[in-house]
Enzyme design. Structure first.
Site, PDB file in Angstrom:
ATOM      1  N   VAL A  93      49.133 -24.973   3.835  1.00 13.37           N
ATOM      2  CA  VAL A  93      49.620 -26.232   4.427  1.00 13.37           C
ATOM      3  C   VAL A  93      50.516 -26.904   3.381  1.00 13.37           C
ATOM      4  O   VAL A  93      50.045 -27.256   2.296  1.00 13.37           O
ATOM      5  CB  VAL A  93      48.450 -27.173   4.812  1.00 13.37           C
ATOM      6  CG1 VAL A  93      48.982 -28.454   5.440  1.00 13.37           C
ATOM      7  CG2 VAL A  93      47.476 -26.476   5.754  1.00 13.37           C
ATOM      8  N   HIS A  97      47.303 -30.793  -1.483  1.00 18.36           N
ATOM      9  CA  HIS A  97      45.884 -31.064  -1.255  1.00 18.36           C
ATOM     10  C   HIS A  97      45.074 -30.505  -2.411  1.00 18.36           C
ATOM     11  O   HIS A  97      45.322 -29.409  -2.892  1.00 18.36           O
ATOM     12  CB  HIS A  97      45.392 -30.487   0.080  1.00 18.36           C
ATOM     13  CG  HIS A  97      45.836 -29.083   0.349  1.00 18.36           C
ATOM     14  ND1 HIS A  97      47.112 -28.762   0.745  1.00 18.36           N
ATOM     15  CD2 HIS A  97      45.166 -27.913   0.274  1.00 18.36           C
ATOM     16  CE1 HIS A  97      47.210 -27.454   0.902  1.00 18.36           C
ATOM     17  NE2 HIS A  97      46.034 -26.916   0.621  1.00 18.36           N
TER      18      HIS A  97
HETATM   19  P1  AMP Z   1      45.349 -23.880   1.049  1.00 18.65           P
HETATM   20  O1  AMP Z   1      45.125 -22.476   1.491  1.00 18.65           O
HETATM   21  O2  AMP Z   1      45.117 -24.135  -0.412  1.00 18.65           O
HETATM   22  O3  AMP Z   1      46.702 -24.383   1.494  1.00 18.65           O
HETATM   23  O4  AMP Z   1      44.255 -24.755   1.786  1.00 18.65           O
HETATM   24  C1  AMP Z   1      44.438 -25.232   3.071  1.00 18.65           C
HETATM   25  C2  AMP Z   1      43.069 -25.534   3.602  1.00 18.65           C
HETATM   26  O5  AMP Z   1      43.208 -26.304   4.771  1.00 18.65           O
HETATM   27  C3  AMP Z   1      42.243 -24.307   3.970  1.00 18.65           C
HETATM   28  O6  AMP Z   1      41.088 -24.247   3.140  1.00 18.65           O
HETATM   29  C4  AMP Z   1      41.907 -24.527   5.439  1.00 18.65           C
HETATM   30  O7  AMP Z   1      40.599 -24.124   5.754  1.00 18.65           O
HETATM   31  C5  AMP Z   1      42.112 -26.013   5.589  1.00 18.65           C
HETATM   32  N1  AMP Z   1      42.439 -26.475   6.941  1.00 18.65           N
HETATM   33  C6  AMP Z   1      43.315 -25.913   7.797  1.00 18.65           C
HETATM   34  N2  AMP Z   1      43.363 -26.634   8.948  1.00 18.65           N
HETATM   35  C7  AMP Z   1      42.499 -27.673   8.792  1.00 18.65           C
HETATM   36  C8  AMP Z   1      42.088 -28.762   9.615  1.00 18.65           C
HETATM   37  N3  AMP Z   1      42.602 -28.936  10.854  1.00 18.65           N
HETATM   38  N4  AMP Z   1      41.169 -29.616   9.142  1.00 18.65           N
HETATM   39  C9  AMP Z   1      40.645 -29.446   7.906  1.00 18.65           C
HETATM   40  N5  AMP Z   1      40.994 -28.446   7.071  1.00 18.65           N
HETATM   41  C10 AMP Z   1      41.899 -27.564   7.509  1.00 18.65           C
END
Ligand code: AMP
Length: 138
Positions: A93, A97
């Site tokens: 994403v 974060h």
């Molecule tokens: P990254 O792979 O470091 O970009 O982490 C992105 C994180 O966002 C992953 O651990 C996903 O499980 C989490 N994620 C994706 N969609 C959602 C959502 N709708 N609500 C909460 N977490 C999410």
């Protein structure tokens, strides 16, 4: 920002379990936790990666990470935590974060997700250190 999942969570258009809500930072549970209580902390402002994070948001964002790292010990009886940020590579994403994953000895998480390598020798390590030091000070 339009089409950003985490902006949509911040705006309340996409549901999430919010755990922290401040003028600068929002924290919510990761929907696919490494361990239960795995939290994501995001700046309200759409900032793609750590490299673009302005100074004035660094303390709010990492202060929130520190608070959550402390809170998971009390809330879930975790012994500690793993705090991580993916930047571009492995970043699914593109809205900065910080992951805070509750950890306890024997929880089964090994190697912090990545394999380790070795420097060929101390000279190679010294060269890597020199290159980075020079870049940081230029
Ligand atoms: P990254 O792979 O470091 O970009 O982490 C992105 C994180 O966002 C992953 O651990 C996903 O499980 C989490 N994620 C994706 N969609 C959602 C959502 N709708 N609500 C909460 N977490 C999410």
């Amino acid at each position: 920002m339009a089409d950003c999942l985490f902006c949509s969570i911040i705006a309340g258009s996409t549901p999430a379990h919010i755990v922290l809500d401040t003028p600068e930072v929002v924290g919510f549970l990761d929907v696919r936790p490494v361990f239960k209580g795995h939290t994501l902390l995001v700046p309200r402002e759409h900032i793609p990666t750590l490299v673009e994070l302005p100074d004035e948001l660094s303390v709010p964002l990492f202060g929130a990470a520190r608070s959550v790292a402390a809170a998971v010990r009390t809330a879930y009886s975790a012994q500690g935590s793993f705090v991580a940020v993916n930047n571009v590579v492995s970043q699914s994403v593109p809205h900065l974060h910080v992951h805070v994953v509750p950890r306890t000895k024997g929880d089964g998480l090994r190697g912090f997700f990545w394999p380790r390598t070795k420097y060929a020798d101390d000279a190679e390590a010294a060269q890597y250190a020199t290159t980075l030091r020079d870049t940081l000070s230029s």
